[in-house]
Design a protein around this motif. Sequence first.
Motif, PDB file in Angstrom:
ATOM      1  N   VAL A   1       2.514   6.535  13.342  1.00  0.00           N
ATOM      2  CA  VAL A   1       1.664   6.072  14.439  1.00  0.00           C
ATOM      3  C   VAL A   1       0.387   5.409  13.914  1.00  0.00           C
ATOM      4  CG1 VAL A   1       0.558   8.315  14.779  1.00  0.00           C
ATOM      5  CG2 VAL A   1       0.639   6.681  16.649  1.00  0.00           C
ATOM      6  N   PHE A   2      -0.125   5.919  12.801  1.00  0.00           N
ATOM      7  CA  PHE A   2      -1.365   5.348  12.262  1.00  0.00           C
ATOM      8  C   PHE A   2      -1.146   3.960  11.649  1.00  0.00           C
ATOM      9  CE2 PHE A   2      -2.062   9.941  12.196  1.00  0.00           C
ATOM     10  CZ  PHE A   2      -3.204   9.983  12.985  1.00  0.00           C
ATOM     11  N   HIS A   3       0.016   3.767  11.012  1.00  0.00           N
ATOM     12  CA  HIS A   3       0.251   2.504  10.312  1.00  0.00           C
ATOM     13  C   HIS A   3       0.978   1.461  11.150  1.00  0.00           C
ATOM     14  CE1 HIS A   3      -0.853   5.056   6.973  1.00  0.00           C
ATOM     15  NE2 HIS A   3      -1.049   3.969   6.252  1.00  0.00           N
TER      16      HIS A   3
ATOM     17  N   THR B   1       0.837  -1.194   0.000  1.00  0.00           N
ATOM     18  CA  THR B   1       0.000   0.000   0.000  1.00  0.00           C
ATOM     19  C   THR B   1       0.872   1.243   0.000  1.00  0.00           C
ATOM     20  OG1 THR B   1      -0.097   0.355   2.393  1.00  0.00           O
ATOM     21  CG2 THR B   1      -1.654  -1.236   1.462  1.00  0.00           C
ATOM     22  N   ALA B   2       0.366   2.304  -0.619  1.00  0.00           N
ATOM     23  CA  ALA B   2       1.016   3.614  -0.552  1.00  0.00           C
ATOM     24  C   ALA B   2       0.018   4.560   0.112  1.00  0.00           C
ATOM     25  CB  ALA B   2       1.359   4.102  -1.947  1.00  0.00           C
ATOM     26  N   ALA B   3       0.516   5.407   1.000  1.00  0.00           N
ATOM     27  CA  ALA B   3      -0.340   6.316   1.773  1.00  0.00           C
ATOM     28  C   ALA B   3      -1.381   6.980   0.878  1.00  0.00           C
ATOM     29  CB  ALA B   3       0.512   7.387   2.443  1.00  0.00           C
ATOM     30  N   LEU B   4      -2.624   7.027   1.360  1.00  0.00           N
ATOM     31  CA  LEU B   4      -3.679   7.628   0.555  1.00  0.00           C
ATOM     32  C   LEU B   4      -3.483   9.145   0.521  1.00  0.00           C
ATOM     33  CD1 LEU B   4      -6.833   5.792   1.999  1.00  0.00           C
ATOM     34  CD2 LEU B   4      -5.275   5.000   0.222  1.00  0.00           C
ATOM     35  N   PRO B   5      -3.278   9.741  -0.653  1.00  0.00           N
ATOM     36  CA  PRO B   5      -3.135  11.203  -0.680  1.00  0.00           C
ATOM     37  C   PRO B   5      -4.452  11.877  -0.293  1.00  0.00           C
ATOM     38  CG  PRO B   5      -3.156  10.323  -2.907  1.00  0.00           C
ATOM     39  CD  PRO B   5      -3.154   9.150  -1.979  1.00  0.00           C
ATOM     40  N   TYR B   6      -4.345  12.964   0.437  1.00  0.00           N
ATOM     41  CA  TYR B   6      -5.526  13.680   0.896  1.00  0.00           C
ATOM     42  C   TYR B   6      -6.057  14.553  -0.230  1.00  0.00           C
ATOM     43  CZ  TYR B   6      -8.646  15.570   4.370  1.00  0.00           C
ATOM     44  OH  TYR B   6      -9.769  15.901   5.075  1.00  0.00           O
ATOM     45  N   ALA B   7      -7.341  14.384  -0.533  1.00  0.00           N
ATOM     46  CA  ALA B   7      -7.901  15.001  -1.740  1.00  0.00           C
ATOM     47  C   ALA B   7      -8.317  16.452  -1.511  1.00  0.00           C
ATOM     48  CB  ALA B   7      -9.080  14.173  -2.253  1.00  0.00           C
ATOM     49  N   ASN B   8      -7.408  17.253  -0.946  1.00  0.00           N
ATOM     50  CA  ASN B   8      -7.713  18.689  -0.888  1.00  0.00           C
ATOM     51  C   ASN B   8      -6.611  19.507  -1.542  1.00  0.00           C
ATOM     52  OD1 ASN B   8      -5.696  18.525   1.004  1.00  0.00           O
ATOM     53  ND2 ASN B   8      -6.658  19.926   2.450  1.00  0.00           N
ATOM     54  N   GLY B   9      -5.788  18.842  -2.355  1.00  0.00           N
ATOM     55  CA  GLY B   9      -4.743  19.548  -3.075  1.00  0.00           C
ATOM     56  C   GLY B   9      -3.964  18.559  -3.918  1.00  0.00           C
ATOM     57  N   PRO B  10      -3.138  19.080  -4.845  1.00  0.00           N
ATOM     58  CA  PRO B  10      -2.388  18.181  -5.728  1.00  0.00           C
ATOM     59  C   PRO B  10      -1.176  17.545  -5.036  1.00  0.00           C
ATOM     60  CG  PRO B  10      -1.991  20.478  -6.319  1.00  0.00           C
ATOM     61  CD  PRO B  10      -2.946  20.494  -5.172  1.00  0.00           C
ATOM     62  N   VAL B  11      -0.530  16.619  -5.742  1.00  0.00           N
ATOM     63  CA  VAL B  11       0.629  15.891  -5.213  1.00  0.00           C
ATOM     64  C   VAL B  11       1.911  16.668  -5.531  1.00  0.00           C
ATOM     65  CG1 VAL B  11       1.993  13.810  -5.638  1.00  0.00           C
ATOM     66  CG2 VAL B  11      -0.470  13.637  -5.342  1.00  0.00           C
ATOM     67  N   HIS B  12       2.833  16.698  -4.583  1.00  0.00           N
ATOM     68  CA  HIS B  12       4.117  17.361  -4.839  1.00  0.00           C
ATOM     69  C   HIS B  12       5.285  16.392  -4.665  1.00  0.00           C
ATOM     70  CE1 HIS B  12       4.845  17.574  -0.547  1.00  0.00           C
ATOM     71  NE2 HIS B  12       3.753  18.291  -0.339  1.00  0.00           N
ATOM     72  N   ILE B  13       6.502  16.886  -4.920  1.00  0.00           N
ATOM     73  CA  ILE B  13       7.679  16.001  -4.928  1.00  0.00           C
ATOM     74  C   ILE B  13       7.962  15.365  -3.567  1.00  0.00           C
ATOM     75  CG2 ILE B  13       8.867  17.031  -6.895  1.00  0.00           C
ATOM     76  CD1 ILE B  13      10.612  18.567  -4.832  1.00  0.00           C
ATOM     77  N   GLY B  14       7.533  16.021  -2.492  1.00  0.00           N
ATOM     78  CA  GLY B  14       7.742  15.427  -1.170  1.00  0.00           C
ATOM     79  C   GLY B  14       6.967  14.122  -1.037  1.00  0.00           C
TER      80      GLY B  14
ATOM     81  N   LEU C   1       2.230  -8.015   3.874  1.00  0.00           N
ATOM     82  CA  LEU C   1       1.649  -6.669   3.822  1.00  0.00           C
ATOM     83  C   LEU C   1       2.732  -5.640   4.141  1.00  0.00           C
ATOM     84  CD1 LEU C   1      -0.809  -4.710   3.765  1.00  0.00           C
ATOM     85  CD2 LEU C   1      -1.214  -5.305   6.168  1.00  0.00           C
ATOM     86  N   VAL C   2       2.915  -4.685   3.219  1.00  0.00           N
ATOM     87  CA  VAL C   2       3.916  -3.631   3.419  1.00  0.00           C
ATOM     88  C   VAL C   2       3.255  -2.282   3.172  1.00  0.00           C
ATOM     89  CG1 VAL C   2       6.142  -2.707   2.653  1.00  0.00           C
ATOM     90  CG2 VAL C   2       5.775  -5.175   2.659  1.00  0.00           C
ATOM     91  N   HIS C   3       3.415  -1.355   4.143  1.00  0.00           N
ATOM     92  CA  HIS C   3       2.859  -0.003   3.993  1.00  0.00           C
ATOM     93  C   HIS C   3       3.980   0.987   3.699  1.00  0.00           C
ATOM     94  CE1 HIS C   3      -0.948  -1.327   5.618  1.00  0.00           C
ATOM     95  NE2 HIS C   3      -0.469  -1.575   6.815  1.00  0.00           N
ATOM     96  N   PHE C   4       3.871   1.694   2.574  1.00  0.00           N
ATOM     97  CA  PHE C   4       4.801   2.793   2.293  1.00  0.00           C
ATOM     98  C   PHE C   4       4.155   4.108   2.716  1.00  0.00           C
ATOM     99  CE2 PHE C   4       6.710  -0.452  -0.276  1.00  0.00           C
ATOM    100  CZ  PHE C   4       8.051  -0.120  -0.319  1.00  0.00           C
ATOM    101  N   ILE C   5       4.834   4.848   3.586  1.00  0.00           N
ATOM    102  CA  ILE C   5       4.268   6.085   4.144  1.00  0.00           C
ATOM    103  C   ILE C   5       5.374   7.090   4.441  1.00  0.00           C
ATOM    104  CG2 ILE C   5       2.261   5.020   5.253  1.00  0.00           C
ATOM    105  CD1 ILE C   5       3.960   5.103   7.881  1.00  0.00           C
TER     106      ILE C   5
ATOM    107  N   ASP D   1       4.046  -6.577   7.586  1.00  0.00           N
ATOM    108  CA  ASP D   1       5.361  -7.167   7.783  1.00  0.00           C
ATOM    109  C   ASP D   1       6.407  -6.065   7.955  1.00  0.00           C
ATOM    110  OD1 ASP D   1       7.141  -9.696   7.407  1.00  0.00           O
ATOM    111  OD2 ASP D   1       8.063  -8.155   6.149  1.00  0.00           O
ATOM    112  N   ASN D   2       6.187  -4.960   7.226  1.00  0.00           N
ATOM    113  CA  ASN D   2       7.118  -3.851   7.366  1.00  0.00           C
ATOM    114  C   ASN D   2       6.426  -2.544   6.988  1.00  0.00           C
ATOM    115  OD1 ASN D   2       9.531  -2.346   7.692  1.00  0.00           O
ATOM    116  ND2 ASN D   2      10.715  -4.122   7.017  1.00  0.00           N
ATOM    117  N   VAL D   3       6.928  -1.459   7.553  1.00  0.00           N
ATOM    118  CA  VAL D   3       6.408  -0.119   7.273  1.00  0.00           C
ATOM    119  C   VAL D   3       7.623   0.782   7.041  1.00  0.00           C
ATOM    120  CG1 VAL D   3       4.917   1.749   8.093  1.00  0.00           C
ATOM    121  CG2 VAL D   3       4.476  -0.601   8.836  1.00  0.00           C
ATOM    122  N   PRO D   4       8.177   0.725   5.823  1.00  0.00           N
ATOM    123  CA  PRO D   4       9.433   1.460   5.590  1.00  0.00           C
ATOM    124  C   PRO D   4       9.194   2.960   5.399  1.00  0.00           C
ATOM    125  CG  PRO D   4       8.788   0.260   3.615  1.00  0.00           C
ATOM    126  CD  PRO D   4       7.760  -0.059   4.646  1.00  0.00           C
TER     127      PRO D   4
END
Length: 752
Positions: free
Chosen positions: A372-374, A81-94, A362-366, A392-395
Amino acid sequence: MVVGSHGMSDGKAANGLGNSPGGCWFARATETNNWRRRSLRLIPKGSHVTNKGDSPQNTLSMSSKKHTSNQSKQYKRHTVTAALPYANGPVHIGHLAGVYIPADIYVRYLRLKGEDVLYICGSDEHGVPITIKARQENITPQQVVDKYHKQIKDSFERFGISFDVYSRTSAKVHHETAAEFFKTLYDKGVFTEKETEQYYDEANKQFLADRYITGVCPHCDYERAYGDQCENCGTSLSPTELGNPRSMLSGNKPVMKKTRHWYLPLDQYEPMLREWILESHKDDWKPNVYGQCKSWIDQGLQPRAVTRDLDWGVKLPIEGTEGKVLYVWFDAPIGYISATREWGETHGKDWEKYWKSPDSKLVHFIGKDNIVFHCIIFPVMLNAEGSYVMPDNVPANEFLNLEGDKISTSRNWAVWLHEYLEEFPGKEDVLRYVLTAAAPETKDNDFTWKDFQARNNNELLAIFGNFVNRTLVLTHKYFDGQVPEAGALSPADREALEQLLAFPDTIGQSLDNYRFREALAGLIGLARLGNRYLTEAEPWKVFKNDPERVKTVLNICLQFCGSLAVLSEPFLPHTAQKLCSMLNLSNLTWRDGGRPDLMPDKHSINKVELLFEKVEDLQVHEQVNKLYQAKMDNQDETEMSPLKEMVSFEDFAKMDIRTGTILSAERVPKTKKLLKVTVDIGLEERTAVAGIAHVFHPDEIIGRSVLFMANLKPKKIKGIESHGMLLMGQTKDGEMTFVQPDKDIENGSVIG
Ligand SMILES: [Zn+2]
């Protein structure tokens, strides 16, 4: 442009599991093992170059010693999984550097290895900031999320982020899944129920989210602190700490009212968390992640409200709870599950095994703000539900800065993905490369446009691109675009091929351990090795006297190019596709990397194109200027004053505001700002003192039409009795301006 079958644009065959349509460049490993049937004829008997399974000589001095118990565990499939982007603005390089690029590299690598993998994401569309944005823009929350969901999804797609599914939390499947999840926990008696008092806006008949309450900060006396935080001094607050609290909805003073909510008792799960994280993931989780978890657990966990009073979100599946929804922190991670369910329903596949079968990894990318949430809260939810696997991991990554300053969306100090795609068409991979090379893996890191240029020009172009280009051009020139047959190998040839053979494992081990910068250094190391080999062999000099020797040299260089085409795919998918097309290769797998016969004799290559272009100084200057321009534009914006307390119409009607004309004006002695003015207000002439001498010369205001507050109680200022007040406006720069009717009307006309 999307590589292979894994792009979201290909809705039908986007699962990366091998049911790809024709034209896919990269296939699952099992389909193409026939190279092993061909002889490794290039390698003489007794050579050290042996088959893949052997442990490779590490040519890059990469550290890859640690194989933890979790990595050696045999998993049948990967749920990434990749963190769900918050839909109140566009995505940036960070966002890209922290989450989406490393996750994309990881899943592309797994697919090339023939693993069963699902890459899951979607837009996070609930929560108070979206309702605030909707109010600001005077549209509905649904309109806000529709706009940004589309923008985010499109730019990910164009950038080549290869999600198997990109869903959204306003989708029906998510509301159902999240409500069911809540209901299961509710029925199991997991939650505790509590009645508390919260601020309520009586005019709007609703409970107020912390962000909807403003008041005076108890720490710094800032008057516009929010109920959750003071933006002046940065302190976290609770709404009851604010002095003179006001509802942002009505401007009224809110009242305390009782409300009932459900809490997840995190404290009860402390023993489970201690054992699961602090004991069993001590060695395989990143130190920054492990450290943050330990500190949270050691501080003692508190029960956390799962529900709140709001009208935007997932409604509770319990009777008598109108006006309550799931807290966004509770519903958002369930979004991963509902997205998987959506994928399963669309593709007719069993989605549940990706979440519930113990042989699913299961791997969470965040980013670090999500640890703390993941690592704590979502695992507690999964554990409490009972049928799900634990991650299994949260890198998690640290933060990326921009030109030495923190990325800020509100200050527009950011490089936005959708703008980059417009301004650098065809250069998706350059950004992927630079953001991986500068990824904030172990500490915060900095992106600069200078570095962007340097990495493109000195690494991608000068090493990777240059090597490939020289090899292919010479192959066309000397051998009519056909792979020449190698002759006897020199010691240097053997060494090059031996080193080549080791790359897939070395790079792969870095990727298995979530060390993406190291893996990328491995890839560019491969290109560097090929480039050096070619330069030292000097085929352009040798050809005249020894064309046979040049056959061997170019054969070896072409094998390097073939390996680059495979091994670069996770990092630089667009480039890999282009290179495959030039080399006339298809259906490659990770195991094809390093092969000394990947490009067979007489195999024809196609027309040569440039893989990379120079980034010019001018482009860098333009980008840097754009950033500073945005910064200046932002500084011009003043904050809007919050609404004042409500007044009744009767109160308003008491004010006597009328038109007038300034008859005379003079400075009040020994003051900087005060002017004594006489105003004709129709009935009579009035004297008033106005604080405008620093802006206006007395002469320039005589004869001006004004609005005048005529029934203000007289006040003595510097010995002068002031009978009323001139009404003035103020620009964002603090400049004063008169307010006057736009037509001549007689003095004494009443305003109201
Ligand atoms: Zn403060």
